[in-house]
Design an enzyme around this catalytic site. Sequence first.
Site: not given
Ligand code: ATP
Length: 282
Positions: A11, A96-101, A135
Amino acid sequence: MKKTQKRAYAKINLTLDVLRKRDDGYHDMAMIMQSINLCDRITVEDSEKFELTTSSSKLPIGEDNLVYKVYNQLKMLKPEVKPVSINIEKNIPIAAGLAGGSADAAATYEALNEHWNLGLSIEKMISLGVKLGADIPFCIFKGTALAEGIGEKLTRLKSFKDHLILVVNPGYAVSTPSVFKLLDLKVNHTKPDTRAAMKAIEDGDLEKLVKSMHNVLGDVTESEHKDLRVLMDLLESKGALKAMISGSGPTVFALFDDEDKLESCYRDIKDEYATVIKSKTI
Ligand code: ATP
Protein backbone atom coordinates in the site's frame (compact mmCIF):
# COMPACT_ATOMS: atom_id res chain seq x y z
CA MET A 1 -0.74 -32.10 -2.63
CA LYS A 2 -3.10 -29.22 -2.15
CA LYS A 3 -1.56 -25.80 -2.80
CA THR A 4 -3.12 -22.34 -2.29
CA GLN A 5 -1.49 -19.12 -3.45
CA LYS A 6 -2.45 -15.49 -2.73
CA ARG A 7 -0.95 -12.17 -3.68
CA ALA A 8 -0.01 -9.75 -0.90
CA TYR A 9 -0.34 -6.21 -2.26
CA ALA A 10 1.71 -3.27 -0.94
CA LYS A 11 0.00 0.00 0.00
CA ILE A 12 0.86 3.66 -0.32
CA ASN A 13 -0.64 6.57 1.63
CA LEU A 14 -2.15 9.30 -0.53
CA THR A 15 -2.64 11.23 2.71
CA LEU A 16 -1.47 10.51 6.26
CA ASP A 17 -2.53 12.56 9.27
CA VAL A 18 -1.90 11.82 12.94
CA LEU A 19 -4.81 13.24 14.95
CA ARG A 20 -3.97 12.47 18.58
CA LYS A 21 -2.15 10.14 20.93
CA ARG A 22 -4.56 7.86 22.77
CA ASP A 23 -4.35 6.72 26.37
CA ASP A 24 -3.46 3.19 25.21
CA GLY A 25 -0.31 4.52 23.46
CA TYR A 26 -1.68 4.14 19.93
CA HIS A 27 -2.41 7.15 17.71
CA ASP A 28 -5.70 8.06 16.05
CA MET A 29 -5.04 8.47 12.37
CA ALA A 30 -6.78 9.67 9.20
CA MET A 31 -5.20 8.16 6.09
CA ILE A 32 -6.21 7.61 2.52
CA MET A 33 -4.77 4.21 1.74
CA GLN A 34 -4.24 2.84 -1.74
CA SER A 35 -3.21 -0.65 -2.89
CA ILE A 36 -0.61 -0.94 -5.64
CA ASN A 37 0.24 -3.92 -7.83
CA LEU A 38 3.67 -4.48 -6.24
CA CYS A 39 3.16 -7.73 -4.33
CA ASP A 40 4.61 -10.61 -2.35
CA ARG A 41 3.24 -14.12 -2.85
CA ILE A 42 2.06 -16.39 -0.07
CA THR A 43 1.96 -20.11 -0.90
CA VAL A 44 0.34 -22.60 1.45
CA GLU A 45 0.86 -26.34 0.91
CA ASP A 46 -0.07 -29.49 2.81
CA SER A 47 2.98 -30.69 4.72
CA GLU A 48 4.11 -33.21 7.38
CA LYS A 49 4.73 -30.38 9.83
CA PHE A 50 4.50 -26.58 9.93
CA GLU A 51 7.32 -24.79 8.19
CA LEU A 52 7.78 -21.13 7.20
CA THR A 53 10.19 -20.33 4.37
CA THR A 54 10.96 -17.15 2.45
CA SER A 55 12.87 -16.00 -0.62
CA SER A 56 14.38 -13.12 1.39
CA SER A 57 17.52 -13.46 3.49
CA LYS A 58 16.58 -10.28 5.40
CA LEU A 59 13.28 -11.51 6.77
CA PRO A 60 13.10 -13.22 10.18
CA ILE A 61 11.03 -16.40 9.87
CA GLY A 62 10.54 -17.13 13.57
CA GLU A 63 7.42 -16.55 15.66
CA ASP A 64 7.85 -12.76 15.20
CA ASN A 65 6.98 -13.00 11.53
CA LEU A 66 3.42 -11.77 10.99
CA VAL A 67 2.68 -14.79 8.78
CA TYR A 68 3.66 -17.08 11.66
CA LYS A 69 1.40 -15.04 13.99
CA VAL A 70 -1.57 -15.40 11.64
CA TYR A 71 -0.93 -19.16 11.40
CA ASN A 72 -0.83 -19.46 15.22
CA GLN A 73 -3.99 -17.36 15.58
CA LEU A 74 -6.01 -19.43 13.10
CA LYS A 75 -4.64 -22.72 14.49
CA MET A 76 -5.90 -21.69 17.95
CA LEU A 77 -9.30 -21.01 16.42
CA LYS A 78 -9.42 -24.46 14.77
CA PRO A 79 -6.79 -26.80 16.25
CA GLU A 80 -7.86 -29.83 14.14
CA VAL A 81 -6.64 -28.36 10.81
CA LYS A 82 -3.93 -30.21 8.82
CA PRO A 83 -0.30 -29.01 9.03
CA VAL A 84 0.92 -26.78 6.19
CA SER A 85 4.10 -25.19 4.95
CA ILE A 86 3.98 -21.49 4.06
CA ASN A 87 6.35 -19.70 1.70
CA ILE A 88 6.72 -15.92 1.44
CA GLU A 89 8.02 -14.75 -1.94
CA LYS A 90 9.28 -11.32 -0.87
CA ASN A 91 9.23 -8.53 -3.43
CA ILE A 92 8.04 -5.61 -1.25
CA PRO A 93 10.95 -3.80 0.44
CA ILE A 94 11.03 -4.51 4.20
CA ALA A 95 10.42 -1.85 6.91
CA ALA A 96 9.80 0.56 4.08
CA GLY A 97 6.38 2.19 4.70
CA LEU A 98 4.68 -0.10 2.19
CA ALA A 99 3.05 -2.38 4.80
CA GLY A 100 4.81 -5.46 3.40
CA GLY A 101 4.43 -7.44 6.63
CA SER A 102 0.76 -6.47 6.95
CA ALA A 103 0.14 -7.43 3.32
CA ASP A 104 1.71 -10.84 3.95
CA ALA A 105 -0.49 -11.27 7.02
CA ALA A 106 -3.61 -10.36 5.02
CA ALA A 107 -2.74 -12.81 2.23
CA THR A 108 -2.06 -15.51 4.83
CA TYR A 109 -5.57 -15.07 6.29
CA GLU A 110 -6.98 -15.37 2.76
CA ALA A 111 -4.83 -18.38 1.85
CA LEU A 112 -5.43 -20.34 5.08
CA ASN A 113 -9.14 -19.45 5.04
CA GLU A 114 -9.39 -21.06 1.59
CA HIS A 115 -6.93 -23.92 2.19
CA TRP A 116 -8.55 -25.02 5.44
CA ASN A 117 -12.14 -24.13 4.41
CA LEU A 118 -12.58 -21.95 7.50
CA GLY A 119 -15.42 -19.88 6.05
CA LEU A 120 -14.15 -16.65 7.66
CA SER A 121 -15.81 -13.46 6.42
CA ILE A 122 -13.73 -10.41 5.49
CA GLU A 123 -15.10 -8.68 8.63
CA LYS A 124 -13.92 -11.58 10.81
CA MET A 125 -10.44 -11.56 9.23
CA ILE A 126 -10.25 -7.78 9.77
CA SER A 127 -11.19 -8.14 13.44
CA LEU A 128 -8.52 -10.84 13.90
CA GLY A 129 -5.99 -8.83 11.88
CA VAL A 130 -6.19 -5.60 13.87
CA LYS A 131 -4.94 -7.52 16.93
CA LEU A 132 -1.69 -8.17 15.07
CA GLY A 133 -1.13 -4.86 13.28
CA ALA A 134 -2.88 -1.58 12.46
CA ASP A 135 -2.31 -1.82 8.68
CA ILE A 136 -3.59 -5.40 8.37
CA PRO A 137 -7.31 -4.42 8.16
CA PHE A 138 -6.65 -2.26 5.10
CA CYS A 139 -4.51 -4.97 3.49
CA ILE A 140 -7.51 -7.31 3.76
CA PHE A 141 -9.95 -4.59 2.57
CA LYS A 142 -7.74 -3.41 -0.37
CA GLY A 143 -8.38 -0.81 -3.08
CA THR A 144 -8.88 2.83 -2.08
CA ALA A 145 -10.07 3.60 1.44
CA LEU A 146 -10.12 6.11 4.25
CA ALA A 147 -8.60 4.49 7.35
CA GLU A 148 -9.39 6.02 10.74
CA GLY A 149 -8.92 5.01 14.37
CA ILE A 150 -5.60 3.15 14.48
CA GLY A 151 -6.36 1.97 10.93
CA GLU A 152 -9.26 -0.37 11.60
CA LYS A 153 -12.17 1.96 10.73
CA LEU A 154 -12.31 1.64 6.96
CA THR A 155 -14.52 3.50 4.52
CA ARG A 156 -14.45 2.48 0.87
CA LEU A 157 -13.71 5.43 -1.46
CA LYS A 158 -14.23 5.71 -5.19
CA SER A 159 -11.57 3.58 -6.81
CA PHE A 160 -8.32 5.36 -7.65
CA LYS A 161 -7.08 2.40 -9.73
CA ASP A 162 -4.85 2.40 -12.83
CA HIS A 163 -2.79 5.46 -11.89
CA LEU A 164 0.94 5.28 -12.64
CA ILE A 165 3.26 5.05 -9.66
CA LEU A 166 7.05 4.85 -9.44
CA VAL A 167 8.22 3.31 -6.17
CA VAL A 168 11.71 4.28 -5.01
CA ASN A 169 13.36 2.79 -1.95
CA PRO A 170 16.75 4.15 -0.88
CA GLY A 171 17.90 0.83 0.57
CA TYR A 172 17.77 1.44 4.32
CA ALA A 173 15.05 0.56 6.80
CA VAL A 174 13.04 2.93 9.01
CA SER A 175 11.28 1.65 12.11
CA THR A 176 7.71 2.94 12.41
CA PRO A 177 7.73 3.08 16.27
CA SER A 178 10.89 5.24 16.22
CA VAL A 179 9.20 7.76 13.88
CA PHE A 180 6.12 7.96 16.14
CA LYS A 181 8.48 8.55 19.09
CA LEU A 182 10.02 11.55 17.33
CA LEU A 183 6.65 13.02 16.35
CA ASP A 184 5.74 15.98 18.57
CA LEU A 185 2.01 16.67 18.22
CA LYS A 186 2.30 19.93 20.18
CA VAL A 187 4.23 21.46 17.30
CA ASN A 188 2.27 22.87 14.36
CA HIS A 189 2.49 20.50 11.40
CA THR A 190 1.65 20.90 7.76
CA LYS A 191 -1.43 18.71 7.41
CA PRO A 192 -3.02 16.94 4.48
CA ASP A 193 -6.51 18.08 3.55
CA THR A 194 -8.10 14.65 3.87
CA ARG A 195 -11.66 15.78 3.03
CA ALA A 196 -10.49 17.70 -0.05
CA ALA A 197 -8.44 14.69 -1.17
CA MET A 198 -11.49 12.42 -0.81
CA LYS A 199 -13.58 14.85 -2.86
CA ALA A 200 -10.84 15.10 -5.50
CA ILE A 201 -10.78 11.29 -5.81
CA GLU A 202 -14.57 11.29 -6.09
CA ASP A 203 -14.43 13.98 -8.82
CA GLY A 204 -11.42 12.44 -10.60
CA ASP A 205 -9.58 15.76 -10.15
CA LEU A 206 -5.87 14.91 -10.06
CA GLU A 207 -4.77 18.53 -9.73
CA LYS A 208 -6.84 19.05 -6.57
CA LEU A 209 -5.80 15.68 -5.18
CA VAL A 210 -2.12 16.51 -5.54
CA LYS A 211 -2.63 19.81 -3.69
CA SER A 212 -4.33 18.03 -0.77
CA MET A 213 -1.79 15.21 -0.36
CA HIS A 214 0.59 15.30 2.59
CA ASN A 215 2.17 12.90 5.07
CA VAL A 216 2.69 14.10 8.65
CA LEU A 217 4.89 11.09 9.55
CA GLY A 218 6.84 11.57 6.34
CA ASP A 219 7.92 15.02 7.58
CA VAL A 220 9.47 13.41 10.67
CA THR A 221 11.30 10.81 8.57
CA GLU A 222 12.43 13.48 6.12
CA SER A 223 13.94 15.59 8.90
CA GLU A 224 16.10 12.59 9.87
CA HIS A 225 16.96 11.58 6.30
CA LYS A 226 17.70 14.64 4.19
CA ASP A 227 18.32 12.48 1.10
CA LEU A 228 14.57 11.87 0.86
CA ARG A 229 13.77 15.55 0.12
CA VAL A 230 16.45 15.47 -2.60
CA LEU A 231 14.82 12.34 -4.04
CA MET A 232 11.28 13.82 -3.97
CA ASP A 233 12.46 17.05 -5.65
CA LEU A 234 14.27 14.98 -8.29
CA LEU A 235 11.14 12.94 -9.06
CA GLU A 236 9.01 16.05 -9.37
CA SER A 237 11.61 17.72 -11.60
CA LYS A 238 11.36 14.66 -13.87
CA GLY A 239 7.63 15.04 -14.36
CA ALA A 240 5.94 13.43 -11.33
CA LEU A 241 2.75 15.26 -10.34
CA LYS A 242 3.66 14.55 -6.74
CA ALA A 243 6.36 12.64 -4.88
CA MET A 244 5.70 11.69 -1.29
CA ILE A 245 6.93 9.39 1.47
CA SER A 246 4.68 6.38 2.07
CA GLY A 247 3.79 5.58 5.70
CA SER A 248 6.79 6.24 7.91
CA GLY A 249 9.09 5.74 4.92
CA PRO A 250 11.70 5.62 3.70
CA THR A 251 10.00 4.55 0.45
CA VAL A 252 9.03 7.45 -1.77
CA PHE A 253 6.33 7.05 -4.38
CA ALA A 254 5.80 9.32 -7.37
CA LEU A 255 2.45 9.79 -9.06
CA PHE A 256 2.62 10.27 -12.85
CA ASP A 257 -0.08 10.97 -15.42
CA ASP A 258 2.15 10.23 -18.40
CA GLU A 259 3.68 6.83 -19.18
CA ASP A 260 6.59 8.29 -21.21
CA LYS A 261 7.60 10.58 -18.35
CA LEU A 262 7.49 7.69 -15.90
CA GLU A 263 9.58 5.52 -18.28
CA SER A 264 12.21 8.19 -18.75
CA CYS A 265 12.34 8.95 -15.02
CA TYR A 266 12.69 5.21 -14.33
CA ARG A 267 15.61 4.94 -16.79
CA ASP A 268 17.33 8.00 -15.29
CA ILE A 269 17.25 6.88 -11.67
CA LYS A 270 17.10 3.07 -11.68
CA ASP A 271 20.85 2.64 -11.12
CA GLU A 272 21.03 5.40 -8.50
CA TYR A 273 18.68 3.89 -5.90
CA ALA A 274 18.50 0.46 -4.25
CA THR A 275 15.00 -0.36 -5.54
CA VAL A 276 13.05 1.40 -8.28
CA ILE A 277 9.80 -0.27 -9.34
CA LYS A 278 7.23 0.71 -11.97
CA SER A 279 3.84 0.15 -10.44
CA LYS A 280 0.15 1.01 -10.70
CA THR A 281 -2.65 1.64 -8.27
CA ILE A 282 -5.20 -1.20 -8.17
P1 ATP B 1 4.22 -0.31 8.12
O1 ATP B 1 4.07 0.75 7.08
O2 ATP B 1 2.96 -1.09 8.41
O3 ATP B 1 4.97 0.09 9.35
P2 ATP B 1 6.50 -1.28 6.82
O4 ATP B 1 6.31 -1.44 5.34
O5 ATP B 1 7.17 -0.04 7.30
O6 ATP B 1 5.09 -1.43 7.48
P3 ATP B 1 7.18 -4.01 7.13
O7 ATP B 1 7.87 -4.39 5.85
O8 ATP B 1 5.82 -4.49 7.35
O9 ATP B 1 7.28 -2.45 7.37
O10 ATP B 1 8.16 -4.50 8.30
C1 ATP B 1 8.11 -3.96 9.59
C2 ATP B 1 8.75 -4.94 10.55
O11 ATP B 1 7.93 -6.10 10.61
C3 ATP B 1 10.15 -5.40 10.13
O12 ATP B 1 11.02 -5.08 11.17
C4 ATP B 1 10.04 -6.89 9.93
O13 ATP B 1 11.13 -7.59 10.48
C5 ATP B 1 8.74 -7.29 10.63
N1 ATP B 1 8.01 -8.34 9.90
C6 ATP B 1 7.34 -9.35 10.44
N2 ATP B 1 6.80 -10.14 9.51
C7 ATP B 1 7.08 -9.60 8.33
C8 ATP B 1 6.81 -9.96 6.97
N3 ATP B 1 6.11 -11.05 6.67
N4 ATP B 1 7.27 -9.15 6.01
C9 ATP B 1 7.97 -8.04 6.32
N5 ATP B 1 8.28 -7.67 7.56
C10 ATP B 1 7.86 -8.44 8.58
